[in-house]
Design a protein around this motif. Structure first.
Motif, PDB file in Angstrom:
ATOM      1  N   ALA A 123      -3.180  16.841   3.707  1.00 18.68           N
ATOM      2  CA  ALA A 123      -1.824  16.438   4.048  1.00 18.68           C
ATOM      3  C   ALA A 123      -0.836  17.294   3.276  1.00 18.68           C
ATOM      4  O   ALA A 123      -0.921  17.418   2.054  1.00 18.68           O
ATOM      5  CB  ALA A 123      -1.610  14.958   3.724  1.00 18.68           C
ATOM      6  N   GLY A 124       0.097  17.874   3.996  1.00 20.77           N
ATOM      7  CA  GLY A 124       1.140  18.650   3.343  1.00 20.77           C
ATOM      8  C   GLY A 124       2.329  17.755   3.043  1.00 20.77           C
ATOM      9  O   GLY A 124       2.189  16.690   2.441  1.00 20.77           O
ATOM     10  N   MET A 125       3.499  18.148   3.484  1.00 16.77           N
ATOM     11  CA  MET A 125       4.704  17.369   3.218  1.00 16.77           C
ATOM     12  C   MET A 125       4.664  16.034   3.972  1.00 16.77           C
ATOM     13  O   MET A 125       4.254  15.974   5.126  1.00 16.77           O
ATOM     14  CB  MET A 125       5.939  18.174   3.622  1.00 16.77           C
ATOM     15  N   LEU A 126       5.062  14.969   3.275  1.00 19.93           N
ATOM     16  CA  LEU A 126       5.184  13.650   3.874  1.00 19.93           C
ATOM     17  C   LEU A 126       6.678  13.349   4.036  1.00 19.93           C
ATOM     18  O   LEU A 126       7.438  13.408   3.070  1.00 19.93           O
ATOM     19  CB  LEU A 126       4.530  12.588   2.993  1.00 19.93           C
ATOM     20  N   LEU A 127       7.080  13.048   5.255  1.00 19.52           N
ATOM     21  CA  LEU A 127       8.489  12.781   5.542  1.00 19.52           C
ATOM     22  C   LEU A 127       8.656  11.335   5.996  1.00 19.52           C
ATOM     23  O   LEU A 127       7.906  10.847   6.847  1.00 19.52           O
ATOM     24  CB  LEU A 127       9.005  13.717   6.636  1.00 19.52           C
ATOM     25  N   VAL A 128       9.633  10.661   5.429  1.00 23.61           N
ATOM     26  CA  VAL A 128      10.001   9.315   5.853  1.00 23.61           C
ATOM     27  C   VAL A 128      11.447   9.358   6.319  1.00 23.61           C
ATOM     28  O   VAL A 128      12.339   9.717   5.522  1.00 23.61           O
ATOM     29  CB  VAL A 128       9.814   8.289   4.715  1.00 23.61           C
ATOM     30  N   ASP A 129      11.652   9.060   7.597  1.00 26.22           N
ATOM     31  CA  ASP A 129      12.995   9.151   8.195  1.00 26.22           C
ATOM     32  C   ASP A 129      13.618  10.521   7.923  1.00 26.22           C
ATOM     33  O   ASP A 129      14.815  10.642   7.647  1.00 26.22           O
ATOM     34  CB  ASP A 129      13.897   8.036   7.670  1.00 26.22           C
ATOM     35  N   GLY A 130      12.753  11.555   7.958  1.00 27.35           N
ATOM     36  CA  GLY A 130      13.210  12.924   7.780  1.00 27.35           C
ATOM     37  C   GLY A 130      13.340  13.396   6.357  1.00 27.35           C
ATOM     38  O   GLY A 130      13.678  14.558   6.120  1.00 27.35           O
ATOM     39  N   PRO A 151      11.602  14.096   2.519  1.00 22.59           N
ATOM     40  CA  PRO A 151      10.326  14.237   1.812  1.00 22.59           C
ATOM     41  C   PRO A 151      10.139  13.105   0.801  1.00 22.59           C
ATOM     42  O   PRO A 151      11.079  12.721   0.097  1.00 22.59           O
ATOM     43  CB  PRO A 151      10.454  15.586   1.095  1.00 22.59           C
ATOM     44  N   VAL A 152       8.918  12.572   0.744  1.00 19.82           N
ATOM     45  CA  VAL A 152       8.587  11.526  -0.225  1.00 19.82           C
ATOM     46  C   VAL A 152       7.228  11.853  -0.836  1.00 19.82           C
ATOM     47  O   VAL A 152       6.417  12.562  -0.241  1.00 19.82           O
ATOM     48  CB  VAL A 152       8.538  10.127   0.436  1.00 19.82           C
ATOM     49  N   PRO A 153       6.923  11.324  -2.025  1.00 17.79           N
ATOM     50  CA  PRO A 153       5.601  11.514  -2.609  1.00 17.79           C
ATOM     51  C   PRO A 153       4.581  10.580  -1.967  1.00 17.79           C
ATOM     52  O   PRO A 153       4.954   9.604  -1.287  1.00 17.79           O
ATOM     53  CB  PRO A 153       5.820  11.148  -4.085  1.00 17.79           C
ATOM     54  N   SER A 154       3.307  10.858  -2.185  1.00 23.48           N
ATOM     55  CA  SER A 154       2.262  10.004  -1.615  1.00 23.48           C
ATOM     56  C   SER A 154       2.290   8.601  -2.211  1.00 23.48           C
ATOM     57  O   SER A 154       1.717   7.674  -1.629  1.00 23.48           O
ATOM     58  CB  SER A 154       0.888  10.640  -1.837  1.00 23.48           C
ATOM     59  N   SER A 155       2.975   8.431  -3.346  1.00 24.32           N
ATOM     60  CA  SER A 155       3.071   7.116  -3.979  1.00 24.32           C
ATOM     61  C   SER A 155       4.124   6.219  -3.326  1.00 24.32           C
ATOM     62  O   SER A 155       4.247   5.038  -3.673  1.00 24.32           O
ATOM     63  CB  SER A 155       3.396   7.274  -5.465  1.00 24.32           C
ATOM     64  N   HIS A 156       4.871   6.776  -2.382  1.00 24.73           N
ATOM     65  CA  HIS A 156       5.907   5.988  -1.687  1.00 24.73           C
ATOM     66  C   HIS A 156       5.265   4.806  -0.963  1.00 24.73           C
ATOM     67  O   HIS A 156       4.223   4.947  -0.299  1.00 24.73           O
ATOM     68  CB  HIS A 156       6.641   6.873  -0.687  1.00 24.73           C
ATOM     69  N   VAL A 157       5.867   3.643  -1.071  1.00 22.63           N
ATOM     70  CA  VAL A 157       5.400   2.453  -0.348  1.00 22.63           C
ATOM     71  C   VAL A 157       6.259   2.298   0.910  1.00 22.63           C
ATOM     72  O   VAL A 157       7.447   1.991   0.816  1.00 22.63           O
ATOM     73  CB  VAL A 157       5.499   1.193  -1.223  1.00 22.63           C
ATOM     74  N   PRO A 158       5.680   2.533   2.084  1.00 26.16           N
ATOM     75  CA  PRO A 158       6.479   2.485   3.313  1.00 26.16           C
ATOM     76  C   PRO A 158       6.908   1.067   3.654  1.00 26.16           C
ATOM     77  O   PRO A 158       6.169   0.100   3.439  1.00 26.16           O
ATOM     78  CB  PRO A 158       5.526   3.049   4.375  1.00 26.16           C
ATOM     79  N   GLY A 159       8.117   0.975   4.176  1.00 28.38           N
ATOM     80  CA  GLY A 159       8.658  -0.308   4.586  1.00 28.38           C
ATOM     81  C   GLY A 159       8.743  -0.420   6.086  1.00 28.38           C
ATOM     82  O   GLY A 159       8.631   0.573   6.819  1.00 28.38           O
ATOM     83  N   ALA A 160       8.949  -1.632   6.559  1.00 25.33           N
ATOM     84  CA  ALA A 160       9.003  -1.893   7.995  1.00 25.33           C
ATOM     85  C   ALA A 160      10.066  -1.036   8.667  1.00 25.33           C
ATOM     86  O   ALA A 160      11.169  -0.854   8.146  1.00 25.33           O
ATOM     87  CB  ALA A 160       9.299  -3.370   8.231  1.00 25.33           C
ATOM     88  N   SER A 192       0.840  -1.206   0.000  1.00 24.99           N
ATOM     89  CA  SER A 192       0.000   0.000   0.000  1.00 24.99           C
ATOM     90  C   SER A 192       0.871   1.251   0.000  1.00 24.99           C
ATOM     91  O   SER A 192       1.908   1.304   0.675  1.00 24.99           O
ATOM     92  CB  SER A 192      -0.916   0.018   1.227  1.00 24.99           C
ATOM     93  N   THR A 193       0.444   2.270  -0.744  1.00 29.67           N
ATOM     94  CA  THR A 193       1.196   3.521  -0.783  1.00 29.67           C
ATOM     95  C   THR A 193       1.002   4.294   0.513  1.00 29.67           C
ATOM     96  O   THR A 193       0.045   4.059   1.270  1.00 29.67           O
ATOM     97  CB  THR A 193       0.745   4.397  -1.948  1.00 29.67           C
ATOM     98  N   LEU A 194       1.894   5.246   0.751  1.00 27.68           N
ATOM     99  CA  LEU A 194       1.763   6.086   1.931  1.00 27.68           C
ATOM    100  C   LEU A 194       0.482   6.909   1.856  1.00 27.68           C
ATOM    101  O   LEU A 194      -0.173   7.146   2.875  1.00 27.68           O
ATOM    102  CB  LEU A 194       2.988   6.994   2.061  1.00 27.68           C
ATOM    103  N   GLY A 195       0.115   7.356   0.656  1.00 31.53           N
ATOM    104  CA  GLY A 195      -1.137   8.080   0.507  1.00 31.53           C
ATOM    105  C   GLY A 195      -2.324   7.254   0.967  1.00 31.53           C
ATOM    106  O   GLY A 195      -3.235   7.748   1.636  1.00 31.53           O
ATOM    107  N   HIS A 196      -2.331   5.969   0.615  1.00 34.03           N
ATOM    108  CA  HIS A 196      -3.410   5.074   1.047  1.00 34.03           C
ATOM    109  C   HIS A 196      -3.408   4.926   2.560  1.00 34.03           C
ATOM    110  O   HIS A 196      -4.469   4.938   3.201  1.00 34.03           O
ATOM    111  CB  HIS A 196      -3.255   3.707   0.378  1.00 34.03           C
ATOM    112  N   VAL A 197      -2.228   4.796   3.149  1.00 37.52           N
ATOM    113  CA  VAL A 197      -2.130   4.655   4.602  1.00 37.52           C
ATOM    114  C   VAL A 197      -2.684   5.890   5.299  1.00 37.52           C
ATOM    115  O   VAL A 197      -3.472   5.789   6.261  1.00 37.52           O
ATOM    116  CB  VAL A 197      -0.664   4.413   5.025  1.00 37.52           C
ATOM    117  N   VAL A 198      -2.299   7.071   4.817  1.00 41.59           N
ATOM    118  CA  VAL A 198      -2.753   8.321   5.429  1.00 41.59           C
ATOM    119  C   VAL A 198      -4.275   8.424   5.354  1.00 41.59           C
ATOM    120  O   VAL A 198      -4.943   8.757   6.351  1.00 41.59           O
ATOM    121  CB  VAL A 198      -2.079   9.525   4.732  1.00 41.59           C
ATOM    122  N   GLU A 199      -4.842   8.115   4.198  1.00 47.26           N
ATOM    123  CA  GLU A 199      -6.297   8.203   4.053  1.00 47.26           C
ATOM    124  C   GLU A 199      -7.001   7.116   4.862  1.00 47.26           C
ATOM    125  O   GLU A 199      -8.109   7.345   5.375  1.00 47.26           O
ATOM    126  CB  GLU A 199      -6.685   8.130   2.585  1.00 47.26           C
TER     127      GLU A 199
END
Length: 246
Positions: free
Chosen positions: A52-59, A61-70, A36-43
């Motif tokens: 949702a403004g800026m999405l940060l992963v480990d500090g 910026p990433v797009p909403s299409s980013h697939v978060p990992g463990a 699932s994309t980060l956008g899907h997780v947020v929604e």
């Protein structure tokens, strides 16, 4: 049973009204499926991506299409204000529940289309995309529709606060008294002789300055309600000025 991998996610304070209580403070664990994309997780946690403004992963910026990992740390910030909407003149579309806000935006000269009947979320989203209008609504489901061109959640149910919210978020150019509050058409000056058949005899005797909508031909003059409307206009101009150029 093997535990699902998790991310840790936090939300800006302004987004706390959307999310479950456990996500309203420090970063909280949330399971991820690796697809699932980060956008899907947020929604899925209740936040429309319009908010949702800026999405940060480990500090970073990433797009909403980013697939978060463990193990990733995710931060969801709010929309920065003023928010710029690229690619088209700034225009709005309001749903059936925001009629007062629509009329006040028009009073200030802001292009604000309004559906006075409930035409349904699919039709509203399609209209937003077709006319490239920012959809304003308190309906979170509507704001999640993918076909929207752009959208924004209206945070208050009080017209005064709604107007202040939209003006501070988008900083539209203000041109009071130039737009029809009934149909959103543009106003033009009108001679008394040209509008005489559309006004009462007492109005004709009392007033000399008139305007008429170039679309629906509604006639305007500084009548009994002008002081109340002028207070709305003066307050908006004092707080937000003329706005940015469209």
């Amino acid at each position: 049973m093997t535990a699902r991998p998790e991310i840790r996610i936090s939300f800006a304070p302004g987004l706390h009204l959307f999310v479950p209580p456990r996500h309203r403070g420090a970063p909280a664990a949330h399971p991820t499926d690796g697809s699932s994309t980060l956008g899907h997780v947020v929604e899925s946690l209740g936040v429309p991506l319009t908010e949702a403004g800026m999405l940060l992963v480990d500090g970073r910026p990433v797009p909403s299409s980013h697939v978060p990992g463990a193990g990733e740390d995710v931060e969801v910030r709010g929309v920065e204000r003023p928010q710029r909407v690229p690619g088209a003149p700034l225009r709005f579309l309001l749903d059936v529940h925001l009629g007062t806000l629509a009329r006040r935006l028009r009073l200030l000269g802001v292009d604000a289309a309004y559906e006075s009947e409930d035409i349904g979320d699919p039709a509203l989203a399609a209209l937003s995309a077709r006319e490239r209008r920012v959809m304003l609504s308190r309906d979170r489901g509507l704001l999640r529709r993918r076909e929207l061109w752009a959208g924004a959640y209206v945070y208050s149910d009080r017209p005064d606060d709604q107007l202040r919210d939209v003006l501070s978020r988008f900083a539209p150019a203000l041109a009071p008294w130039t737009r029809c509050t009934a149909c959103n058409g543009e106003l033009g000056a009108a001679d008394k002789d040209d509008v005489r058949e559309h006004i009462e005899r007492g109005t004709e005797r009392t007033y000399d300055v008139f305007a008429r909508c170039t679309a629906c031909e509604r006639v305007y003059w500084r009548g009994a309600h002008h002081a109340r409307l002028e207070a709305i206009v003066d307050g908006a101009l004092e707080e937000f000025g003329g706005g940015a150029a469209a």
